[in-house]
Design a protein around this motif. Structure first.
Motif, mmCIF file in Angstrom:
data_model
loop_
_atom_site.group_PDB
_atom_site.id
_atom_site.type_symbol
_atom_site.label_atom_id
_atom_site.label_comp_id
_atom_site.label_asym_id
_atom_site.label_seq_id
_atom_site.Cartn_x
_atom_site.Cartn_y
_atom_site.Cartn_z
ATOM 1 N N GLU A 3 -16.173 -7.496 16.021
ATOM 2 C CA GLU A 3 -17.367 -8.312 16.191
ATOM 3 C C GLU A 3 -17.548 -9.274 15.020
ATOM 4 O O GLU A 3 -17.894 -10.442 15.196
ATOM 5 C CB GLU A 3 -18.619 -7.417 16.320
ATOM 6 C CG GLU A 3 -18.781 -6.757 17.671
ATOM 7 C CD GLU A 3 -18.086 -5.412 17.756
ATOM 8 O OE1 GLU A 3 -17.228 -5.125 16.879
ATOM 9 O OE2 GLU A 3 -18.374 -4.651 18.695
ATOM 10 N N ARG A 39 -32.567 -1.919 15.605
ATOM 11 C CA ARG A 39 -31.760 -3.137 15.604
ATOM 12 C C ARG A 39 -32.507 -4.237 16.355
ATOM 13 O O ARG A 39 -33.245 -3.962 17.314
ATOM 14 C CB ARG A 39 -30.409 -2.917 16.300
ATOM 15 C CG ARG A 39 -29.503 -1.899 15.615
ATOM 16 C CD ARG A 39 -28.250 -1.642 16.434
ATOM 17 N NE ARG A 39 -27.442 -0.560 15.866
ATOM 18 C CZ ARG A 39 -26.367 -0.038 16.450
ATOM 19 N NH1 ARG A 39 -25.965 -0.509 17.653
ATOM 20 N NH2 ARG A 39 -25.695 0.944 15.878
ATOM 21 N N SER A 123 -25.479 2.006 22.734
ATOM 22 C CA SER A 123 -24.569 1.442 23.735
ATOM 23 C C SER A 123 -25.103 1.672 25.137
ATOM 24 O O SER A 123 -25.043 0.780 25.996
ATOM 25 C CB SER A 123 -23.172 2.056 23.588
ATOM 26 O OG SER A 123 -23.182 3.448 23.864
ATOM 27 N N ASP A 139 -27.921 -5.210 13.363
ATOM 28 C CA ASP A 139 -28.541 -4.201 12.503
ATOM 29 C C ASP A 139 -28.988 -4.820 11.188
ATOM 30 O O ASP A 139 -28.755 -6.004 10.906
ATOM 31 C CB ASP A 139 -27.618 -3.003 12.295
ATOM 32 C CG ASP A 139 -26.338 -3.332 11.517
ATOM 33 O OD1 ASP A 139 -26.352 -4.283 10.707
ATOM 34 O OD2 ASP A 139 -25.333 -2.611 11.702
ATOM 35 N N ARG A 143 -24.615 -6.645 10.783
ATOM 36 C CA ARG A 143 -23.504 -6.403 11.719
ATOM 37 C C ARG A 143 -23.971 -6.656 13.151
ATOM 38 O O ARG A 143 -25.050 -6.196 13.545
ATOM 39 C CB ARG A 143 -22.982 -4.975 11.586
ATOM 40 C CG ARG A 143 -22.257 -4.690 10.289
ATOM 41 C CD ARG A 143 -21.689 -3.275 10.298
ATOM 42 N NE ARG A 143 -22.779 -2.299 10.285
ATOM 43 C CZ ARG A 143 -23.238 -1.691 9.194
ATOM 44 N NH1 ARG A 143 -22.703 -1.979 8.013
ATOM 45 N NH2 ARG A 143 -24.215 -0.806 9.264
ATOM 46 N N HIS A 145 -23.400 -5.889 17.025
ATOM 47 C CA HIS A 145 -22.828 -4.842 17.878
ATOM 48 C C HIS A 145 -22.701 -5.385 19.302
ATOM 49 O O HIS A 145 -23.675 -5.831 19.903
ATOM 50 C CB HIS A 145 -23.723 -3.603 17.856
ATOM 51 C CG HIS A 145 -23.866 -3.003 16.488
ATOM 52 N ND1 HIS A 145 -23.077 -1.973 16.031
ATOM 53 C CD2 HIS A 145 -24.706 -3.329 15.458
ATOM 54 C CE1 HIS A 145 -23.424 -1.658 14.794
ATOM 55 N NE2 HIS A 145 -24.417 -2.469 14.419
ATOM 56 N N ASP A 146 -21.486 -5.344 19.819
ATOM 57 C CA ASP A 146 -21.177 -5.923 21.129
ATOM 58 C C ASP A 146 -20.421 -4.885 21.935
ATOM 59 O O ASP A 146 -19.281 -4.546 21.619
ATOM 60 C CB ASP A 146 -20.339 -7.190 20.939
ATOM 61 C CG ASP A 146 -19.942 -7.851 22.248
ATOM 62 O OD1 ASP A 146 -20.480 -7.455 23.297
ATOM 63 O OD2 ASP A 146 -19.096 -8.764 22.214
ATOM 64 N N TYR A 147 -21.042 -4.382 22.995
ATOM 65 C CA TYR A 147 -20.445 -3.304 23.783
ATOM 66 C C TYR A 147 -19.795 -3.781 25.076
ATOM 67 O O TYR A 147 -19.210 -2.983 25.801
ATOM 68 C CB TYR A 147 -21.518 -2.253 24.120
ATOM 69 C CG TYR A 147 -22.153 -1.635 22.904
ATOM 70 C CD1 TYR A 147 -21.488 -0.674 22.149
ATOM 71 C CD2 TYR A 147 -23.424 -2.030 22.492
ATOM 72 C CE1 TYR A 147 -22.085 -0.111 21.026
ATOM 73 C CE2 TYR A 147 -24.029 -1.476 21.369
ATOM 74 C CZ TYR A 147 -23.344 -0.514 20.636
ATOM 75 O OH TYR A 147 -23.924 0.037 19.516
#
Length: 416
Positions: A3, A39, A123, A139, A143, A145-147
Motif C-alpha cells: 500500500e 482509523r 478488513s 491509521d 499507513r 490499509h487496502d483490502y
C-alpha cells in the motif's frame, strides 16, 4: 506492491498534513490505546489521495459506542449519539465534527437496510462497503490499509464493486444509483462492465427504495462532471425511466450538462433539462422524487416557460419575454430559453437572455397608486398590472418619473 508503494509522495504528504491537523490528531489520540484502535475511513481517505478536500471525516473504531462516548467526554469533546443503535457517535470540538462508528458486520440485508453486529475486524468492516475506492483506511501512523484493490482502482479512476457486484446490490439497491453517481464524479473511461451488468439485472429493486434516497442520489449524479455519460448508460440499461417515471430528453441534457458554454449546475435545472417539457412533468417529478418546495417551484416555473415559449417557431421579442418573466421569473424564462436552444448555436438565445438581464426594476408600488387617490382594494393591483404592461411595451424605461407616468396613465383609464 505494498500500500505504501502505491501512494505517491504527493499523496503521502497530503495524508501527513491531514493527520497533523489538531482536531484530527486529538480525536485519533483519544480513540487509540488501551486495547482499542481507530482509523479514518471512506471518502476522506479517497479524497485526500485524489488531492481533493476531505470535508466529511468518518472514523471506524474497535471501541463500542459507550466507550467512544466515555473517552470523548473525558477529552473535552462533545459526544452526540447520532446513530448509536448502529454504532455511530458524532464527536465535536472547536468547530470540527467527526463521525465515529464501531466496526460492524452484516447479519441480514433486505435490499434497503442492513441488520448489523459490532465487530473488531477492520478488513471485515471494509469489505461490507460498496466500492473499492470507498473501503480505504488510514491509521494514525499514516499507513493506508487496502483490502480490495482500492488504491489501484483510484489510480485508474475505476469504480468497482467490492467482491460480487450482484451481491453488493442485493444488500442495498440504492448502490445502483451510487455506481453511476460515483463514476460520474470520480471515474474515467467506460463503466466497469461487471458492475453495469449487475445494475441492469437488479433494476427491479429500485422500486422498493424510498423516494427521498433516490432523489438525493439522482440530484448529486446530475451535477457531477461525468453526468452525461452516466445518464446515457443508465438510459441504455433501462434504468432511467423507472427513476424518472417518464421519457428522458437525453440530447437536451447532454447539450446543457456537456460543458458547451452557458452551463448551469443547479441540480433542479439539470433535472428539468433531463425530464421536463410541460407542467405535468414537474408535478410527476415532485411526487416521484419527493422534491423540496424550492426544487419544485424552480422546475415548475421552467416548465411554464417552456410551455410559453414553445410552438412560436422563433424566440419572441423582448417585450413578450419580459411579460413572461414578470409572470414566471426571469430565471425561469432564461432557463427555458437555454433548454429550447440546447443543441443549437444559441446566439439568438444568448441575446434574448442578455436583454432579460438588462431589464431594470419596476419601482412603483401600491403606495404610489394610493397617493393618487385610489383606495385600498383590487383596483390597486389592476393599476399596477396595467402600468407594468405599458412600461414593458414601452421598452422598460428606468427613470422613476417615467415609470410613475405609466401609473398615472393606468389610473386615467381605470373604469369608475
Amino acid at each position: 506492491m505494498t500500500e505504501a508503494e502505491q501512494v505517491t509522495p504527493a499523496g503521502q504528504a497530503r495524508l501527513a498534513e491531514f493527520l497533523a491537523r489538531p482536531g484530527v490528531a486529538q480525536v485519533l489520540a483519544l480513540l487509540n490505546g488501551a486495547g482499542e484502535e481507530a482509523r479514518v475511513v471512506g471518502g476522506a481517505v479517497r479524497n485526500l489521495l485524489l488531492g481533493e478536500p476531505a470535508s466529511d471525516i468518518d472514523l471506524a473504531t474497535t471501541a463500542l459506542p459507550t466507550e467512544t462516548m466515555r473517552r470523548a467526554k473525558a477529552a473535552g469533546f462533545k459526544a452526540i449519539p447520532t446513530g448509536i443503535e448502529h454504532g455511530t457517535v458524532t464527536l465535536a470540538a472547536d468547530g470540527e465534527s467527526f463521525e465515529v462508528t464501531t466496526l460492524r458486520r452484516d447479519v441480514e440485508t433486505d435490499g434497503r437496510h442492513a441488520t448489523v453486529a459490532f465487530g473488531r475486524d477492520f478488513s471485515e468492516d471494509a469489505l461490507r462497503r460498496d466500492f473499492t475506492v470507498n473501503a480505504l483506511g488510514l491509521d494514525s501512523e499514516g499507513r493506508v490499509h487496502d483490502y480490495c484493490g482500492g488504491l489501484a482502482d483510484l489510480v485508474a479512476r475505476r469504480i468497482r464493486f467490492i467482491g460480487d457486484a450482484a451481491e453488493r446490490i442485493r444488500e442495498d439497491y440504492l448502490r445502483i444509483l451510487r455506481f453511476f453517481r460515483f463514476h460520474a464524479r470520480y471515474g474515467a473511461g467506460s463503466l466497469d462492465e461487471a458492475g453495469l451488468k449487475a445494475c441492469i439485472a437488479g433494476r427491479a429493486g429500485l422500486d422498493g427504495l424510498s423516494r427521498e434516497r433516490v432523489r438525493a442520489e439522482l440530484l448529486k449524479l446530475l451535477v457531477a462532471p461525468g453526468a452525461v455519460q452516466a445518464v446515457e448508460a443508465m438510459a441504455g440499461g433501462g434504468l432511467l425511466m423507472p427513476v424518472l417515471g417518464g421519457v428522458p430528453y437525453l440530447s437536451r441534457f447532454a447539450a446543457v450538462a456537456g460543458g458547451k458554454g452557458g452551463e448551469q449546475v443547479y441540480p433542479a435545472f439539470r433535472l428539468a433539462a433531463l425530464a421536463v417539457a410541460a407542467k405535468e412533468d414537474a408535478l410527476r417529478l415532485r411526487e416521484r422524487l419527493r422534491l423540496s418546495n424550492e426544487e419544485f417551484d424552480r422546475i415548475e416555473r421552467i416548465a411554464g416557460a417552456l410551455e410559453g415559449l414553445s410552438g412560436r417557431g422563433e424566440i419572441p421579442g423582448v417585450a413578450a419575454l419580459r411579460h413572461l418573466a414578470h409572470r414566471l421569473g426571469a430565471d425561469a424564462v432564461a432557463g427555458g430559453l437555454v433548454l429550447l436552444a440546447a443543441g443549437s448555436d444559441g446566439m439568438s438565445t444568448q441575446q434574448a437572455i442578455a436583454e432579460l438581464g438588462r431589464t431594470p426594476a419596476f419601482l412603483p408600488s401600491g403606495r404610489d397608486v394610493m397617493k393618487r387617490g385610489i383606495p385600498a382594494g383590487p383596483d390597486i393591483g389592476r393599476v399596477l398590472e396595467s402600468a407594468r404592461h405599458g412600461w414593458v411595451e414601452a421598452g422598460c424605461p428606468a427613470g422613476e418619473a417615467e415609470q410613475i407616468g405609466f401609473i398615472e396613465k393606468a389610473i386615467a383609464v381605470l373604469p369608475r
